[in-house]
Design a protein around this motif. Structure first.
Motif, PDB file in Angstrom:
ATOM      1  N   ILE A 181       0.922  -1.143  -0.061  1.00  0.00           N
ATOM      2  CA  ILE A 181       0.016   0.032   0.006  1.00  0.00           C
ATOM      3  C   ILE A 181       0.901   1.194   0.022  1.00  0.00           C
ATOM      4  O   ILE A 181       0.526   2.368  -0.787  1.00  0.00           O
ATOM      5  CB  ILE A 181      -0.872  -0.014   1.106  1.00  0.00           C
ATOM      6  N   GLY A 182       1.934   1.350   0.694  1.00  0.00           N
ATOM      7  CA  GLY A 182       2.875   2.229   0.729  1.00  0.00           C
ATOM      8  C   GLY A 182       3.458   2.627  -0.604  1.00  0.00           C
ATOM      9  O   GLY A 182       3.757   3.679  -0.951  1.00  0.00           O
ATOM     10  N   ILE A 183       3.995   1.467  -1.095  1.00  0.00           N
ATOM     11  CA  ILE A 183       4.597   1.763  -2.580  1.00  0.00           C
ATOM     12  C   ILE A 183       3.737   2.327  -3.508  1.00  0.00           C
ATOM     13  O   ILE A 183       3.805   3.118  -4.193  1.00  0.00           O
ATOM     14  CB  ILE A 183       5.046   0.218  -3.097  1.00  0.00           C
ATOM     15  N   ALA A 184       2.262   1.910  -3.578  1.00  0.00           N
ATOM     16  CA  ALA A 184       1.311   2.472  -4.258  1.00  0.00           C
ATOM     17  C   ALA A 184       1.051   3.902  -4.215  1.00  0.00           C
ATOM     18  O   ALA A 184       1.008   4.644  -5.099  1.00  0.00           O
ATOM     19  CB  ALA A 184       0.008   1.677  -4.089  1.00  0.00           C
ATOM     20  N   ILE A 185       1.101   4.336  -2.962  1.00  0.00           N
ATOM     21  CA  ILE A 185       0.798   5.710  -2.524  1.00  0.00           C
ATOM     22  C   ILE A 185       2.038   6.570  -2.835  1.00  0.00           C
ATOM     23  O   ILE A 185       2.088   7.647  -3.560  1.00  0.00           O
ATOM     24  CB  ILE A 185       0.557   5.795  -1.045  1.00  0.00           C
ATOM     25  N   TYR A 186       3.285   5.854  -2.701  1.00  0.00           N
ATOM     26  CA  TYR A 186       4.595   6.599  -3.217  1.00  0.00           C
ATOM     27  C   TYR A 186       4.671   6.687  -4.851  1.00  0.00           C
ATOM     28  O   TYR A 186       5.224   7.617  -5.205  1.00  0.00           O
ATOM     29  CB  TYR A 186       6.003   6.028  -2.733  1.00  0.00           C
ATOM     30  N   PHE A 187       4.084   5.609  -5.388  1.00  0.00           N
ATOM     31  CA  PHE A 187       4.192   5.774  -6.839  1.00  0.00           C
ATOM     32  C   PHE A 187       3.137   6.862  -7.350  1.00  0.00           C
ATOM     33  O   PHE A 187       3.342   7.656  -8.443  1.00  0.00           O
ATOM     34  CB  PHE A 187       3.632   4.367  -7.680  1.00  0.00           C
ATOM     35  N   TRP A 188       2.031   6.818  -6.735  1.00  0.00           N
ATOM     36  CA  TRP A 188       0.770   7.946  -7.042  1.00  0.00           C
ATOM     37  C   TRP A 188       1.762   9.516  -6.857  1.00  0.00           C
ATOM     38  O   TRP A 188       1.456  10.010  -7.498  1.00  0.00           O
ATOM     39  CB  TRP A 188      -0.208   7.733  -6.062  1.00  0.00           C
ATOM     40  N   ALA A 189       2.262   9.469  -5.677  1.00  0.00           N
ATOM     41  CA  ALA A 189       2.948  10.944  -5.369  1.00  0.00           C
ATOM     42  C   ALA A 189       4.239  11.236  -6.621  1.00  0.00           C
ATOM     43  O   ALA A 189       4.435  12.226  -6.945  1.00  0.00           O
ATOM     44  CB  ALA A 189       3.840  10.509  -4.149  1.00  0.00           C
ATOM     45  N   TYR A 190       4.990   9.880  -6.990  1.00  0.00           N
ATOM     46  CA  TYR A 190       5.673  10.136  -7.938  1.00  0.00           C
ATOM     47  C   TYR A 190       5.384  10.446  -9.357  1.00  0.00           C
ATOM     48  O   TYR A 190       5.915  11.447 -10.019  1.00  0.00           O
ATOM     49  CB  TYR A 190       6.849   8.778  -8.040  1.00  0.00           C
ATOM     50  N   THR A 191       4.135   9.963  -9.609  1.00  0.00           N
ATOM     51  CA  THR A 191       3.548  10.332 -10.825  1.00  0.00           C
ATOM     52  C   THR A 191       2.920  11.788 -10.794  1.00  0.00           C
ATOM     53  O   THR A 191       2.875  12.427 -12.103  1.00  0.00           O
ATOM     54  CB  THR A 191       2.294   9.413 -11.241  1.00  0.00           C
ATOM     55  N   GLU A 192       2.639  12.141  -9.823  1.00  0.00           N
ATOM     56  CA  GLU A 192       2.118  13.687  -9.601  1.00  0.00           C
ATOM     57  C   GLU A 192       3.461  14.602  -9.683  1.00  0.00           C
ATOM     58  O   GLU A 192       3.013  15.814  -9.292  1.00  0.00           O
ATOM     59  CB  GLU A 192       1.066  13.775  -8.468  1.00  0.00           C
ATOM     60  N   GLY A 193       4.529  14.180  -9.524  1.00  0.00           N
ATOM     61  CA  GLY A 193       5.604  15.026  -9.419  1.00  0.00           C
ATOM     62  C   GLY A 193       5.757  15.719  -8.019  1.00  0.00           C
ATOM     63  O   GLY A 193       6.485  16.703  -7.895  1.00  0.00           O
ATOM     64  N   GLU A 194       5.379  14.939  -6.890  1.00  0.00           N
ATOM     65  CA  GLU A 194       5.717  15.516  -5.671  1.00  0.00           C
ATOM     66  C   GLU A 194       7.300  15.343  -5.262  1.00  0.00           C
ATOM     67  O   GLU A 194       7.896  14.456  -5.764  1.00  0.00           O
ATOM     68  CB  GLU A 194       4.910  14.509  -4.673  1.00  0.00           C
ATOM     69  N   VAL A 195       7.681  16.177  -4.382  1.00  0.00           N
ATOM     70  CA  VAL A 195       9.042  16.181  -3.946  1.00  0.00           C
ATOM     71  C   VAL A 195       9.082  15.701  -2.422  1.00  0.00           C
ATOM     72  O   VAL A 195       8.138  16.258  -1.566  1.00  0.00           O
ATOM     73  CB  VAL A 195       9.544  17.279  -4.219  1.00  0.00           C
ATOM     74  N   VAL A 196      10.170  15.152  -1.870  1.00  0.00           N
ATOM     75  CA  VAL A 196      10.242  14.936  -0.384  1.00  0.00           C
ATOM     76  C   VAL A 196      11.330  16.197   0.156  1.00  0.00           C
ATOM     77  O   VAL A 196      12.213  16.219  -0.630  1.00  0.00           O
ATOM     78  CB  VAL A 196      10.793  13.689  -0.453  1.00  0.00           C
ATOM     79  N   CYS A 197      10.531  16.831   1.032  1.00  0.00           N
ATOM     80  CA  CYS A 197      11.531  17.778   1.450  1.00  0.00           C
ATOM     81  C   CYS A 197      12.668  17.556   2.248  1.00  0.00           C
ATOM     82  O   CYS A 197      12.802  16.337   2.683  1.00  0.00           O
ATOM     83  CB  CYS A 197      10.623  18.716   2.381  1.00  0.00           C
ATOM     84  N   SER A 198      13.750  18.370   2.233  1.00  0.00           N
ATOM     85  CA  SER A 198      14.885  17.982   2.884  1.00  0.00           C
ATOM     86  C   SER A 198      14.828  18.029   4.335  1.00  0.00           C
ATOM     87  O   SER A 198      15.656  17.105   5.062  1.00  0.00           O
ATOM     88  CB  SER A 198      16.094  18.707   2.394  1.00  0.00           C
ATOM     89  N   SER A 199      14.012  18.885   4.786  1.00  0.00           N
ATOM     90  CA  SER A 199      13.749  18.657   6.264  1.00  0.00           C
ATOM     91  C   SER A 199      12.602  18.144   6.489  1.00  0.00           C
ATOM     92  O   SER A 199      11.465  18.157   5.938  1.00  0.00           O
ATOM     93  CB  SER A 199      13.300  20.161   6.837  1.00  0.00           C
ATOM     94  N   PRO A 200      12.441  16.788   7.342  1.00  0.00           N
ATOM     95  CA  PRO A 200      11.216  15.936   7.393  1.00  0.00           C
ATOM     96  C   PRO A 200      10.271  16.655   7.973  1.00  0.00           C
ATOM     97  O   PRO A 200      10.002  17.656   8.885  1.00  0.00           O
ATOM     98  CB  PRO A 200      11.837  14.778   8.342  1.00  0.00           C
ATOM     99  N   TRP A 201       8.806  16.117   7.562  1.00  0.00           N
ATOM    100  CA  TRP A 201       7.565  16.732   7.884  1.00  0.00           C
ATOM    101  C   TRP A 201       7.338  18.023   7.833  1.00  0.00           C
ATOM    102  O   TRP A 201       6.700  18.589   8.511  1.00  0.00           O
ATOM    103  CB  TRP A 201       7.469  16.560   9.219  1.00  0.00           C
ATOM    104  N   THR A 202       8.027  18.503   6.635  1.00  0.00           N
ATOM    105  CA  THR A 202       7.552  20.027   6.228  1.00  0.00           C
ATOM    106  C   THR A 202       6.921  19.915   4.892  1.00  0.00           C
ATOM    107  O   THR A 202       6.946  19.099   4.159  1.00  0.00           O
ATOM    108  CB  THR A 202       8.864  20.793   6.142  1.00  0.00           C
ATOM    109  N   LEU A 203       6.357  21.181   4.554  1.00  0.00           N
ATOM    110  CA  LEU A 203       5.801  21.352   3.225  1.00  0.00           C
ATOM    111  C   LEU A 203       6.862  21.853   2.207  1.00  0.00           C
ATOM    112  O   LEU A 203       7.669  22.843   2.709  1.00  0.00           O
ATOM    113  CB  LEU A 203       4.754  22.094   3.496  1.00  0.00           C
ATOM    114  N   PRO A 204       6.432  21.655   0.903  1.00  0.00           N
ATOM    115  CA  PRO A 204       7.437  22.377  -0.004  1.00  0.00           C
ATOM    116  C   PRO A 204       7.297  23.797  -0.186  1.00  0.00           C
ATOM    117  O   PRO A 204       6.158  24.049   0.078  1.00  0.00           O
ATOM    118  CB  PRO A 204       7.315  21.515  -1.270  1.00  0.00           C
ATOM    119  N   SER A 205       8.337  24.412  -0.355  1.00  0.00           N
ATOM    120  CA  SER A 205       7.971  26.211  -0.581  1.00  0.00           C
ATOM    121  C   SER A 205       7.431  26.308  -1.778  1.00  0.00           C
ATOM    122  O   SER A 205       7.583  25.661  -2.653  1.00  0.00           O
ATOM    123  CB  SER A 205       9.422  26.944  -0.252  1.00  0.00           C
TER     124      SER A 205
END
Length: 144
Positions: free
Chosen positions: A112-136
């Motif tokens: 399930i986590g892989i599927a959600i990460y793939f969904w995020a990847y296809t929509e172009g989301e980025v993981v922030c360098s500081s954990p649990w923060t929002l992208p600027s």
């Protein structure tokens, strides 16, 4: 209403899976059992008399917890910000969990986590360098 940040949701699912994986590996040290032993006894050597699969599963679970929380020495590194690394790493964890009888549930959580990460990847989301923060946001904002 805000947008769903899928990599945060996936991170929570994977953190739950990694915690459950560590607990399943610990339990498997005392009650070793391969999930597919009803089909064949060839894989029993992986869990008894030497706990090979349990040890591998425990190490993978702890590494995933350090990677996903993340530990201070991992946060901000390019390998931590990469969704591609996660899409490579978590199927191996899921397979390791699926081999143990006690690890079937975390194997599904990883999927399930892989599927959600793939969904995020296809929509172009980025993981922030500081954990649990929002992208600027970009300067100027979006014009509607």
């Amino acid at each position: 209403m805000g947008k769903l940040i899928k990599n945060h949701l996936a991170r929570l699912v994977v953190l739950a899976a990694a915690t459950f994986q560590c607990a399943a590996a610990f339990e498997c040290f005392f009650w070793p059992k391969i999930f597919f032993d009803f089909y064949t006894k060839n894989l029993d050597g992986a869990v008894k008399p030497v706990p090979i699969l349990q040890t591998i599963s425990m190490v993978l679970g702890l590494c995933t917890l350090l990677y996903e929380w993340p530990a201070s020495f991992i946060a901000g590194l390019p390998v931590h910000r990469s969704i591609e690394v996660r899409l490579f790493w978590f199927p191996m964890n899921s397979l390791c969990c699926a081999l143990m009888y006690q690890g079937i549930d975390p194997a599904f959580y990883y999927l399930i986590g892989i599927a959600i990460y793939f969904w995020a990847y296809t929509e172009g989301e980025v993981v922030c360098s500081s954990p649990w923060t929002l992208p600027s946001r970009k300067k100027g904002g979006a014009k509607v």
